[in-house]
Design an enzyme around this catalytic site. Sequence first.
Site, PDB file in Angstrom:
ATOM      1  N   GLU A 115       8.001 -24.477 -10.651  1.00  0.00           N
ATOM      2  CA  GLU A 115       7.498 -23.587 -11.601  1.00  0.00           C
ATOM      3  C   GLU A 115       7.463 -23.610 -12.951  1.00  0.00           C
ATOM      4  OE1 GLU A 115       9.670 -20.285 -11.904  1.00  0.00           O
ATOM      5  OE2 GLU A 115       9.670 -19.492  -9.686  1.00  0.00           O
ATOM      6  N   ASP A 169      10.162 -12.669 -21.233  1.00  0.00           N
ATOM      7  CA  ASP A 169      10.772 -14.091 -21.388  1.00  0.00           C
ATOM      8  C   ASP A 169      11.981 -13.131 -22.567  1.00  0.00           C
ATOM      9  OD1 ASP A 169      10.286 -16.098 -19.565  1.00  0.00           O
ATOM     10  OD2 ASP A 169       7.750 -15.412 -19.796  1.00  0.00           O
TER      11      ASP A 169
END
EC number: 4.2.1.20
Length: 275
Positions: A58, A69
């Site tokens: 990815e 994140d």
Amino acid sequence: MSSTHGRGNIELLSATLAKAKSEDRAALVAYLPAGFPTVDGGIEAVKAVIAGGADVVEIGLPHSDPVLDGPVIQTADDIALRGGVKIADVFRTVREAHEATGAPILVMTYWNPIDRYGVERFTAELAAAGGAGCILPDLPVQESALWREHAEKHGLATVFVVAPSSKDERLATITAAGSGFVYAASLMGVTGTRESVGNQAQDLVRRTRATTELPVCVGLGVSNAAQAKEVAGFADGVIVGSAFVKLLLDAPDLPAGLDGVRALAAELAQGVRRG
């Protein structure tokens, strides 16, 4: 290795995940941001992680406000953005990594950059680059019809993220709309390495599998072979991101970082083999 020109590689993605299953193991899925530490360095990192044993990669599209994140990936995104990374660089990363390795490469991105770029243009260019699809962590399924229409037209997978908080009925809605695989976030909260991945993830995989034939891959928190083995015991794929990014961040130079990434991928590839 040539790619299907102008058609995505969802078939390649599905075949790769099926092959891992036929070998009685989980697939190793690696995450790396585009443009980090540089665009060229990022492409080399993808090649290194595949050389080490990753089945699927990815590519993160760096975002100025990456809400899901943790600090490691935020730092890498910040470096990439300061380096001037553009969507064109993300597609170049996909193209060069795929052509060099033949592996399925997806893009993981928040919705806003796609929306600004244009859905038709984004899907067409991702497919032309040989991409296998997109992971869209913040696109609600009920708002995804336009994306899915164009993704399907170009042979791209649409991977949605499910979380432990998702109720069974909601899981069924999400998995019915998705393709390629389902991304199961093992814990509530942001990405990053963790001590234990645990029971929450196992329960989520069980509930998700009850709604779909798609492979279920688990991400958020895996950083070593022991954890990879634990997750491989109940999931179709093990997704590792922050641990790779941290190696590149902490390395004294790019060659050392690439060696570290390759070595960790090899260690994790052993872990997912359950044997």
